[in-house]
Design an enzyme around this catalytic site. Sequence first.
Site: not given
Length: 488
Positions: A149, A170-171, A201, A258
């Site tokens: 990241n 990414c998971h 994300h 975010y």
Amino acid sequence: MSFKIAIIGAGSVGFTKKLFTDLLCVPEFRDIEVALTDISQHNLDMIRAILDKIVEANGFPVKVTAHTDRRRALEGAKYIISCVRVGGLEAYADDIRIPLKYGIDQCVGDTICAGGILYGQRNIPVILDFCKDIREVAAPGAKFLNYANPMAMNTWAAIEYGKVDTVGLCHGVQHGAEQIAEILGAKSPAELDYICSGINHQTWFIDLRLNGHKIGKEELVAAFEAHPVFSQQEKLRIDVLKRFGVYSTESNGHLSEYLPWYRKRPEEIARWIDMSDWIHGETGGYLRHSTETRNWFETEFPQFLASADKPIDPAKRSNEHASHILEALETGRVYRGHFNVKNNGVISNLPADAIIESPGFVDRFGINMVSGITLPEACAATCMASINVQRMSVHAAVTGDIDLLKLAVLHDPLVGAVATPEEVWQMVDEMVVAQARWLPQYADAVPAAKERLAKSSVKTRDWAGAARRNVRSIEELRAEKSALKKAV
């Protein structure tokens, strides 16, 4: 098959062990070479000891090497995996601490927001160094798999400026799908089919089907609100689901930072988070978790080493993308996943230059993205706000333009909801000065930033955040672990 994989930042011991054991679950990969590289000889020694024990216990002819000289590790490598954190926990602490002085309360701070943007400024010059080495000494056409990241910024820089074949991994999508499968009563996550698309994300489950039955908004809301755990841990995500009509992949704590709406008033934060675990919104939660994990591993290393003496069980292979992508590329067995790549029209209502996370299929011909996806308008608008911040952040990191960096931070959704332009300008000066040793591109800007800080009249506060917890000692962690075992 015999080829070489290099892992940069292999001192991330737990994650490297997972990637390694996943790779060895592929029968064709048991004659490969895995080259580990890290700036910490201590961490390299620990992970090398663990991997050597795994190889010995399973009797595989895998070759494991370890190097503090990165170029040696990359020589001839066909695949390069990165999981680095530039500046370590020391710089990360500043990513959380300094913004708090200006009222900006982050849970994680590694993607956007003030912390994520500065994290990108530290990582991108190093990512570009990796790309230079890959172009010069790795195998021709080598593929770079970035796990580090801020995912979108790192991948953006590697593709646009590093000129290396790069995919970001990414998971978050897998974890979100597992959660949805659970609340819908599925016997296995495999019963759930989905299309998830957006940016890292901030990906959105825009189509959900359980055993062929299409799941709509009302059914999903009802299932989440009826769940005894998720109804409390995911209050913010459920609220976004109700308003946007689709569920976000990202955790309650991540998503909260975010957006401009849920963490801008300290007295409101507690309403939307849950303190049962850091990931649900705790102030600086991931910093605390990472610090405790590092301390725990250092102390308990003998037990971790002892537990490595076990046969590998392919049934326990993780859902991390890396081994599945390499298996598909090398054997032709098709793999479907969600990958971070340059958009180039895959998502119709996001910019072509943005790094998106969206479905794709992998085979011997490479990663083939599913095109023609259109996000719901609210999802696209939210993604666009972050994309604009990411673009400015990447360009600032490459050019060392501190004014552009300040504009990137100013346009961040949460920062803009909390701080004034004067506060943002001073905060960025303070962060750049504090992290100067990891920001070579801003070396010429640091003296002037120091002068501005000495003359500044912008007020700050000594604030730990709305929901901060102290780092637990090893003794406290042991006691809690013991209590959990007894409870079970």
